[in-house]
Design a protein around this motif. Structure first.
Motif, PDB file in Angstrom:
ATOM      1  N   GLY A   1       0.799  -1.230   0.000  1.00  0.00           N
ATOM      2  CA  GLY A   1       0.000   0.000   0.000  1.00  0.00           C
ATOM      3  C   GLY A   1       0.826   1.272   0.000  1.00  0.00           C
ATOM      4  N   LEU A   2       2.091   1.215  -0.391  1.00  0.00           N
ATOM      5  CA  LEU A   2       2.941   2.416  -0.351  1.00  0.00           C
ATOM      6  C   LEU A   2       3.038   3.115  -1.707  1.00  0.00           C
ATOM      7  CD1 LEU A   2       5.872   1.167   1.939  1.00  0.00           C
ATOM      8  CD2 LEU A   2       3.917   2.615   2.540  1.00  0.00           C
ATOM      9  N   VAL A   3       2.154   2.762  -2.628  1.00  0.00           N
ATOM     10  CA  VAL A   3       2.207   3.379  -3.963  1.00  0.00           C
ATOM     11  C   VAL A   3       1.419   4.685  -3.968  1.00  0.00           C
ATOM     12  CG1 VAL A   3       1.571   3.083  -6.383  1.00  0.00           C
ATOM     13  CG2 VAL A   3       2.475   1.143  -5.083  1.00  0.00           C
ATOM     14  N   ASP A   4       2.000   5.693  -4.623  1.00  0.00           N
ATOM     15  CA  ASP A   4       1.349   6.999  -4.712  1.00  0.00           C
ATOM     16  C   ASP A   4       1.343   7.450  -6.178  1.00  0.00           C
ATOM     17  OD1 ASP A   4       0.117   9.257  -3.880  1.00  0.00           O
ATOM     18  OD2 ASP A   4       1.883  10.147  -2.907  1.00  0.00           O
ATOM     19  N   GLU A   5       0.299   8.180  -6.563  1.00  0.00           N
ATOM     20  CA  GLU A   5       0.245   8.784  -7.905  1.00  0.00           C
ATOM     21  C   GLU A   5       0.773  10.204  -7.797  1.00  0.00           C
ATOM     22  OE1 GLU A   5      -1.199   7.912 -11.020  1.00  0.00           O
ATOM     23  OE2 GLU A   5      -1.758   5.859 -10.499  1.00  0.00           O
ATOM     24  N   VAL A   6       1.791  10.532  -8.607  1.00  0.00           N
ATOM     25  CA  VAL A   6       2.428  11.857  -8.498  1.00  0.00           C
ATOM     26  C   VAL A   6       2.746  12.387  -9.904  1.00  0.00           C
ATOM     27  CG1 VAL A   6       3.510  11.361  -6.266  1.00  0.00           C
ATOM     28  CG2 VAL A   6       4.727  10.795  -8.375  1.00  0.00           C
ATOM     29  N   GLU A   7       3.193  13.639  -9.947  1.00  0.00           N
ATOM     30  CA  GLU A   7       3.780  14.197 -11.173  1.00  0.00           C
ATOM     31  C   GLU A   7       5.294  14.084 -11.046  1.00  0.00           C
ATOM     32  OE1 GLU A   7       2.209  15.751 -13.827  1.00  0.00           O
ATOM     33  OE2 GLU A   7       0.324  15.052 -12.946  1.00  0.00           O
ATOM     34  N   CYS A   8       5.987  13.735 -12.117  1.00  0.00           N
ATOM     35  CA  CYS A   8       7.451  13.642 -12.044  1.00  0.00           C
ATOM     36  C   CYS A   8       8.087  14.368 -13.217  1.00  0.00           C
ATOM     37  CB  CYS A   8       7.912  12.181 -12.119  1.00  0.00           C
ATOM     38  SG  CYS A   8       7.678  11.258 -10.606  1.00  0.00           S
ATOM     39  N   ALA A   9       9.173  15.092 -12.939  1.00  0.00           N
ATOM     40  CA  ALA A   9      10.018  15.649 -14.001  1.00  0.00           C
ATOM     41  C   ALA A   9      11.096  14.611 -14.325  1.00  0.00           C
ATOM     42  CB  ALA A   9      10.656  16.937 -13.516  1.00  0.00           C
ATOM     43  N   PRO A  10      11.758  14.753 -15.505  1.00  0.00           N
ATOM     44  CA  PRO A  10      12.762  13.743 -15.886  1.00  0.00           C
ATOM     45  C   PRO A  10      13.913  13.579 -14.891  1.00  0.00           C
ATOM     46  CG  PRO A  10      12.195  15.100 -17.783  1.00  0.00           C
ATOM     47  CD  PRO A  10      11.508  15.710 -16.593  1.00  0.00           C
ATOM     48  N   ASP A  11      14.161  14.599 -14.037  1.00  0.00           N
ATOM     49  CA  ASP A  11      15.278  14.453 -13.095  1.00  0.00           C
ATOM     50  C   ASP A  11      14.785  14.118 -11.681  1.00  0.00           C
ATOM     51  OD1 ASP A  11      14.014  16.784 -12.555  1.00  0.00           O
ATOM     52  OD2 ASP A  11      15.829  18.034 -12.495  1.00  0.00           O
ATOM     53  N   ASP A  12      13.574  13.594 -11.574  1.00  0.00           N
ATOM     54  CA  ASP A  12      13.012  13.297 -10.252  1.00  0.00           C
ATOM     55  C   ASP A  12      13.746  12.115  -9.611  1.00  0.00           C
ATOM     56  OD1 ASP A  12      11.267  12.308  -8.135  1.00  0.00           O
ATOM     57  OD2 ASP A  12       9.795  13.707  -8.965  1.00  0.00           O
ATOM     58  N   PRO A  13      14.263  12.303  -8.385  1.00  0.00           N
ATOM     59  CA  PRO A  13      15.007  11.192  -7.749  1.00  0.00           C
ATOM     60  C   PRO A  13      14.146   9.951  -7.514  1.00  0.00           C
ATOM     61  CG  PRO A  13      14.796  13.090  -6.258  1.00  0.00           C
ATOM     62  CD  PRO A  13      14.272  13.533  -7.589  1.00  0.00           C
ATOM     63  N   ARG A  14      12.817  10.124  -7.476  1.00  0.00           N
ATOM     64  CA  ARG A  14      11.961   8.947  -7.282  1.00  0.00           C
ATOM     65  C   ARG A  14      12.014   8.030  -8.509  1.00  0.00           C
ATOM     66  NH1 ARG A  14       6.794  12.368  -5.421  1.00  0.00           N
ATOM     67  NH2 ARG A  14       7.618  13.582  -7.148  1.00  0.00           N
ATOM     68  N   LEU A  15      12.466   8.579  -9.650  1.00  0.00           N
ATOM     69  CA  LEU A  15      12.714   7.745 -10.827  1.00  0.00           C
ATOM     70  C   LEU A  15      14.186   7.357 -10.897  1.00  0.00           C
ATOM     71  CD1 LEU A  15      10.821   9.858 -13.552  1.00  0.00           C
ATOM     72  CD2 LEU A  15       9.873   8.097 -12.063  1.00  0.00           C
ATOM     73  N   LEU A  16      15.040   8.371 -10.724  1.00  0.00           N
ATOM     74  CA  LEU A  16      16.473   8.155 -10.956  1.00  0.00           C
ATOM     75  C   LEU A  16      17.081   7.121 -10.004  1.00  0.00           C
ATOM     76  CD1 LEU A  16      16.231  10.474 -12.885  1.00  0.00           C
ATOM     77  CD2 LEU A  16      18.167  11.583 -11.786  1.00  0.00           C
ATOM     78  N   LEU A  17      16.709   7.195  -8.721  1.00  0.00           N
ATOM     79  CA  LEU A  17      17.375   6.308  -7.750  1.00  0.00           C
ATOM     80  C   LEU A  17      17.069   4.837  -8.001  1.00  0.00           C
ATOM     81  CD1 LEU A  17      17.152   8.457  -4.483  1.00  0.00           C
ATOM     82  CD2 LEU A  17      19.112   8.106  -6.007  1.00  0.00           C
ATOM     83  N   PRO A  18      15.770   4.449  -8.122  1.00  0.00           N
ATOM     84  CA  PRO A  18      15.525   3.029  -8.420  1.00  0.00           C
ATOM     85  C   PRO A  18      16.123   2.595  -9.758  1.00  0.00           C
ATOM     86  CG  PRO A  18      13.476   4.124  -7.773  1.00  0.00           C
ATOM     87  CD  PRO A  18      14.517   5.191  -7.935  1.00  0.00           C
ATOM     88  N   TYR A  19      16.042   3.491 -10.759  1.00  0.00           N
ATOM     89  CA  TYR A  19      16.566   3.081 -12.076  1.00  0.00           C
ATOM     90  C   TYR A  19      18.075   2.844 -12.002  1.00  0.00           C
ATOM     91  CZ  TYR A  19      17.535   2.519 -16.922  1.00  0.00           C
ATOM     92  OH  TYR A  19      17.954   1.955 -18.113  1.00  0.00           O
ATOM     93  N   THR A  20      18.779   3.763 -11.327  1.00  0.00           N
ATOM     94  CA  THR A  20      20.238   3.632 -11.241  1.00  0.00           C
ATOM     95  C   THR A  20      20.614   2.331 -10.538  1.00  0.00           C
ATOM     96  OG1 THR A  20      20.397   6.016 -11.168  1.00  0.00           O
ATOM     97  CG2 THR A  20      22.334   4.809 -10.432  1.00  0.00           C
ATOM     98  N   GLU A  21      19.884   2.005  -9.472  1.00  0.00           N
ATOM     99  CA  GLU A  21      20.190   0.770  -8.727  1.00  0.00           C
ATOM    100  C   GLU A  21      19.914  -0.479  -9.591  1.00  0.00           C
ATOM    101  OE1 GLU A  21      18.248   0.496  -4.928  1.00  0.00           O
ATOM    102  OE2 GLU A  21      18.717  -1.642  -4.730  1.00  0.00           O
ATOM    103  N   VAL A  22      18.731  -0.521 -10.192  1.00  0.00           N
ATOM    104  CA  VAL A  22      18.342  -1.731 -10.918  1.00  0.00           C
ATOM    105  C   VAL A  22      19.129  -1.882 -12.214  1.00  0.00           C
ATOM    106  CG1 VAL A  22      16.411  -2.919 -12.037  1.00  0.00           C
ATOM    107  CG2 VAL A  22      16.049  -1.742  -9.867  1.00  0.00           C
ATOM    108  N   SER A  23      19.341  -0.762 -12.939  1.00  0.00           N
ATOM    109  CA  SER A  23      20.018  -0.869 -14.240  1.00  0.00           C
ATOM    110  C   SER A  23      21.471  -1.321 -14.087  1.00  0.00           C
ATOM    111  CB  SER A  23      19.957   0.454 -14.997  1.00  0.00           C
ATOM    112  OG  SER A  23      20.656   1.448 -14.285  1.00  0.00           O
ATOM    113  N   ALA A  24      22.069  -1.058 -12.923  1.00  0.00           N
ATOM    114  CA  ALA A  24      23.452  -1.497 -12.714  1.00  0.00           C
ATOM    115  C   ALA A  24      23.534  -3.006 -12.478  1.00  0.00           C
ATOM    116  CB  ALA A  24      24.057  -0.755 -11.525  1.00  0.00           C
ATOM    117  N   GLN A  25      22.385  -3.615 -12.143  1.00  0.00           N
ATOM    118  CA  GLN A  25      22.389  -5.058 -11.843  1.00  0.00           C
ATOM    119  C   GLN A  25      21.874  -5.902 -12.995  1.00  0.00           C
ATOM    120  OE1 GLN A  25      19.759  -5.136  -8.494  1.00  0.00           O
ATOM    121  NE2 GLN A  25      21.169  -3.994  -7.180  1.00  0.00           N
ATOM    122  N   ARG A  26      20.961  -5.320 -13.792  1.00  0.00           N
ATOM    123  CA  ARG A  26      20.255  -6.137 -14.789  1.00  0.00           C
ATOM    124  C   ARG A  26      20.968  -6.111 -16.141  1.00  0.00           C
ATOM    125  NH1 ARG A  26      15.100  -7.629 -14.607  1.00  0.00           N
ATOM    126  NH2 ARG A  26      15.880  -8.953 -16.270  1.00  0.00           N
TER     127      ARG A  26
END
Ligand SMILES: CC(C)(COP(=O)(O)OP(=O)(O)OC[C@H]1O[C@@H](n2cnc3c(N)ncnc32)[C@H](O)[C@@H]1OP(=O)(O)O)[C@@H](O)C(=O)NCCC(=O)NCCS
Length: 408
Positions: free
Chosen positions: A162-187
């Motif tokens: 239940g921790l999902v939220d609907e938000v507006e994001c800009a391309p440099d939003d850390p809520r996108l960048l941080l998970p992507y950086t972590e996952v893309s380095a592993q996959r």
């Protein structure tokens, strides 16, 4: 212009484009891909890609095609980061096709990539699957297209938080960048991104149709909704641009959020890994109807460096005899030696080979998503020593299927 025999010179010739020629190439490529870019889209393209390496194809000084090579970084097995020349926009205008234009272009791009020595591999997504093997590209990753009915249930006992939220994001939003950086380095198969790539993925080129965002502390989903209402009620379609989760809990919670959106008949994703975990979460395993196709094509440009750029699953020593029509520096016999820590090196040898293969097959194997046994069964790889081939196959394989989630 007639040549010394009086005939017009009909050859198509490829060469590097200067910065001031890129705009002309963009117009040619847009026409080839049936686009009519407005001035704003054209400017955005040039701002974004003006500095990348582009080649043009010319017929008697007239630009009739071309293509670009982005400098990207791709994750290889063992969480290794490897520079890659990402081919894009390969186009020959309709009046000049089947006259060797693409062949001249690919040859020029591969020669330059090797000469510069920065990127040991070249990668691309093919518009049609019949084009690129002849140039030494092999299918390194596959993708599944899935369509999941709205409200599709998970198997019992799979909780969400239940921790999902609907938000507006800009391309440099850390809520996108941080998970992507972590996952893309592993996959394996994922690409590192800068602000230009994020802008493209989040649709800066289509400002009239901005995506929606669902975020979780360890992940996010980017999606669009196509509204549809008919006599029977609502039948909207959610198209997922990407869903990235650093933990299983975030993954399940984000998917549950999308699946439970009201008014939605179907959730569509055009490219997930063939082993996408969602396919194991649903109680009706047949519901997503996955359709498999090719995803990332990999071309080994510098064999010695490419084989040393990844980690392997187990130690092995094998002599490969490789044919390579376009890049003769790769041609010959190579001893691949993998150490117990998974590192490897390749050296030219004269010893008898354990396997024979084309460079395209090596590209197919490099990301660990294609089995050597499959290529041998198809007859494109010739196995001389079955024991060594079995060990080599196990060394190349990965735990998860590699996949490239991004269109470039
Ligand atoms: C695909 C495209 C770039 C090919 O350009 P081209 O100059 O006609 O290619 P070439 O003349 O160098 O052809 C090289 C070989 O590829 C083959 N080939 C070319 N396009 C092909 C296709 N779409 N499917 C299968 N084979 C193809 C040719 O028959 C030729 O084969 P051969 O070596 O056995 O003679 C061109 O048709 C085009 O611009 N198409 C639309 C845009 C597109 O799909 N681009 C690719 C993006 S990934």
């Amino acid at each position: 212009m007639p040549d010394s025999t009086g005939r017009a010179d009909d050859r198509l010739v490829a060469r590097r484009l200067d910065a001031d020629e890129i705009a002309d190439f963009h117009d040619v490529a847009a026409a080839v891909f049936f686009n009519r870019p407005g001035p704003q889209e054209r400017r955005r393209y040039l701002d974004r890609f003006g500095s990348e390496r582009f080649h043009g194809v010319f017929h008697r000084e007239r630009l009739v095609g071309g293509g670009g090579a982005f400098a990207r970084t791709i994750t290889l097995p063992g969480e290794r980061q490897c520079p890659a020349a990402a081919m894009t926009g390969m186009s020959i205008t309709a009046t000049h096709r089947r006259r060797g234009g693409l062949t001249a272009l690919v040859r020029a791009q591969l020669d330059e990539t090797y000469r510069r020595g920065e990127q040991p591999i070249s990668i691309l997504l093919a518009s049609e699957s019949g084009i690129y093997r002849r140039f030494g590209y092999g299918i390194a990753t596959r993708q599944a297209r899935i369509r999941v009915p709205g409200r599709a249930a998970f198997r019992p006992g799979l909780d969400t938080d239940g921790l999902v939220d609907e938000v507006e994001c800009a391309p440099d939003d850390p809520r996108l960048l941080l998970p992507y950086t972590e996952v893309s380095a592993q996959r394996t198969g994922w690409l590192q991104r800068d602000h230009r790539h994020w802008a493209q993925i989040l649709g800066a080129d289509a400002p009239d149709d901005p995506p929606r965002f669902a975020v979780h502390p360890q992940g996010y989903a980017v999606y669009r909704v196509a509204p549809a209402f008919n006599d029977l009620g609502a039948a909207c379609t959610v198209t997922v641009v990407e869903l990235v989760a650093a933990t299983p809990q975030a993954y399940r919670s984000l998917w549950r959020h999308l699946l439970d959106l009201d008014l939605v008949a179907e959730i569509a994703v055009d490219s997930v890994a063939p082993d996408e975990p969602l396919l194991d979460l649903l109680s009706d395993l047949r519901a997503p109807r996955p359709q498999l196709s090719d995803n990332l094509w990999v071309r080994v440009v510098d064999l010695e460096r490419a084989l040393g750029a990844r980690r392997y699953a187990r130690p092995v020593e094998a002599v490969l005899e490789v044919t390579d029509r376009l890049c003769p520096w790769n041609q010959g016999r190579w001893r691949l030696r993998v150490e117990s820590d998974g590192t490897a090196n390749a050296h030219p040898v004269t010893a008898a080979p354990h396997l024979r293969m084309d460079i395209a097959d090596l590209g197919a194997l490099l990301l660990g998503g294609t089995r050597l046994g499959t290529l041998a069964a198809a007859g494109t790889v010739d196995i001389v020593d079955r024991g060594v081939a079995r060990d080599l196959s196990a060394a190349f394989l990965e735990d998860r299927e590699p996949h490239c989630p991004e269109i470039f």
